[in-house]
Design a protein around this motif. Sequence first.
Motif, PDB file in Angstrom:
ATOM      1  N   SER A  49     -38.186   1.338   1.411  1.00 31.15           N
ATOM      2  CA  SER A  49     -36.752   1.577   1.565  1.00 31.15           C
ATOM      3  C   SER A  49     -36.009   0.283   1.877  1.00 31.15           C
ATOM      4  N   ASP A  97     -23.454   2.498   1.332  1.00 31.86           N
ATOM      5  CA  ASP A  97     -24.834   2.981   1.426  1.00 31.86           C
ATOM      6  C   ASP A  97     -25.744   2.190   0.490  1.00 31.86           C
ATOM      7  N   HIS A  99     -28.419   6.427   7.393  1.00 28.78           N
ATOM      8  CA  HIS A  99     -29.012   6.154   6.096  1.00 28.78           C
ATOM      9  C   HIS A  99     -30.455   6.638   6.096  1.00 28.78           C
ATOM     10  N   GLY A 100     -30.777   7.539   5.184  1.00 27.48           N
ATOM     11  CA  GLY A 100     -32.148   8.002   5.055  1.00 27.48           C
ATOM     12  C   GLY A 100     -33.008   6.948   4.385  1.00 27.48           C
ATOM     13  N   PRO A 119     -34.725   8.780  -0.741  1.00 26.87           N
ATOM     14  CA  PRO A 119     -33.611   9.426  -1.447  1.00 26.87           C
ATOM     15  C   PRO A 119     -33.600  10.930  -1.217  1.00 26.87           C
ATOM     16  N   ARG A 120     -32.421  11.516  -1.303  1.00 25.42           N
ATOM     17  CA  ARG A 120     -32.285  12.937  -0.996  1.00 25.42           C
ATOM     18  C   ARG A 120     -33.068  13.808  -1.960  1.00 25.42           C
ATOM     19  N   TRP A 121     -33.108  13.412  -3.240  1.00 23.74           N
ATOM     20  CA  TRP A 121     -33.819  14.235  -4.214  1.00 23.74           C
ATOM     21  C   TRP A 121     -35.306  14.343  -3.895  1.00 23.74           C
ATOM     22  N   TYR A 122     -35.837  13.335  -3.196  1.00 25.21           N
ATOM     23  CA  TYR A 122     -37.268  13.307  -2.897  1.00 25.21           C
ATOM     24  C   TYR A 122     -37.667  14.503  -2.038  1.00 25.21           C
ATOM     25  N   GLY A 123     -36.906  14.747  -0.969  1.00 22.41           N
ATOM     26  CA  GLY A 123     -37.220  15.883  -0.108  1.00 22.41           C
ATOM     27  C   GLY A 123     -37.052  17.204  -0.814  1.00 22.41           C
ATOM     28  N   TRP A 124     -35.996  17.331  -1.636  1.00 24.57           N
ATOM     29  CA  TRP A 124     -35.795  18.574  -2.380  1.00 24.57           C
ATOM     30  C   TRP A 124     -36.923  18.817  -3.371  1.00 24.57           C
ATOM     31  N   SER A 168     -43.599  12.952  -7.120  1.00 23.08           N
ATOM     32  CA  SER A 168     -42.413  12.383  -6.474  1.00 23.08           C
ATOM     33  C   SER A 168     -42.782  11.171  -5.629  1.00 23.08           C
TER      34      SER A 168
END
Length: 459
Positions: A28, A48, A167-168, A171-176, A214
């Motif tokens: 990251s 971001d 800030h994560g 990426p957000r899509w990764y957790g989903w 992923s």
Amino acid sequence: MTEQRRDGAEPEPRAEPVVRPRGTGPHSADVVRLARIYADGKSLVVRDRRLRERRYPVGGGDITRAVFVPPSADLWETVAKRPAERWGTVVFEQEDGRGVLRVPLAEWLPEAHVVGVLELRPEKCLDRTGLRELAAALGIPLEESAQPRGNEPVATDPWSGADRAVHGELPRWYGWTRGLGVFGWFLALVVAFAADVDWCLPVAAGALFLVPASDAVVRFGAWWRNRRYLRTRFADAVVITPDPAAGERVTRRFCRTASVRVLSGDVVLTDTVGRERWLARDGAYGIARVVRLVAPGAGRQPLGVELRDRNGESRALLPWRHWFAGPRGQDRWSELVAALSVSVADEEARSFGRRAAATEPWWKGHSLAADARMMSPLPAKEARAETSWHRTVVGGNELLLVPLFSLVLLAGLFGDSAVARLAGLFSLLTIVAELVPAAVASLISRSSYDKPVEHGQDQ
């Protein structure tokens, strides 16, 4: 407040004050390289990792002041339950007291991962992050709340609707995607066995394959971005690499990974496991002095190097014997001093605390003792743990559970049905995608990367 996306090349460096995120790992690193908080005219801007900006107007009926909210008196509970608030939060408010933006100090303190709450008072973080200068640049007062934020109901909490500048690392899509994979596997498996629907078996196996897939996408993307960054933004940097004393037993990982890069406006420190943090060179929070700590007595043997800001606060600590004690150490030291172009002084290393044994390092008790340890060669087992994807990013249980779940349908690979064979193939791919990267990384580490070698051998 407006939000916009800026695509393309690396943005131009901003004039200080600029607030930088806490240090992050290689997966990251784009967070610490790109995310920023800064002033643009009469706007407060939060950028971001994808260069998207949130702009908050300052003055008039918009942001009129900033309030520093100290952490809860129950420090241990705060650290355990709300680690981002362990040094408190700065809230940018409107005139009526409504919160517009909340900035947790721990998220925007570059050295947050190497300094503890007992070694650093919350008030000092306002200067070290640059938030105090930022408030001054915006022309708004920075006040301190008398009490930490209480447990007010959301309906009466004036800060409940405020945005949060966080800030994560992923990426957000990764957790989903991972959640969808596990849920899809379970649901399809239940339907397949309960309703005897054969085609649900490959659906279940394919859903579970999303978990390691992923992981692979995120890790490859991070590797590609880091590789490209080395050839662009870092191309003109002055790079200082470790030069341990002759005969010092170090690891190839340390010599190849740890570095100090001096850019036009930043100092970038990378520790032995690849964690990167950026420190400013300008402003009250910027690096303004280099101090070489020497042992008391006639010999005045160098022990370490501190990088200090204009307030006299130590921001980084490099052990001398691992960085400047080798055959080329004096040249490395001269290069660092010349690149930083700041005042240099020698100081006797004071006692940082009672050491339990003479074999313990001299920096024990220093506020940046963890930094000195991470900027030194780590024991092989600890280095593997610190760089393990499954231990430090997604959790060690995945390496056991995902292959175990895949075994349920793996036998179908040898079945007569094409549907069962397809499910078995997906299961085999899932097991391979989980176990092979971890096994290869461990093998390379044990056989080469973290194997101790004497400095001077081929590394």
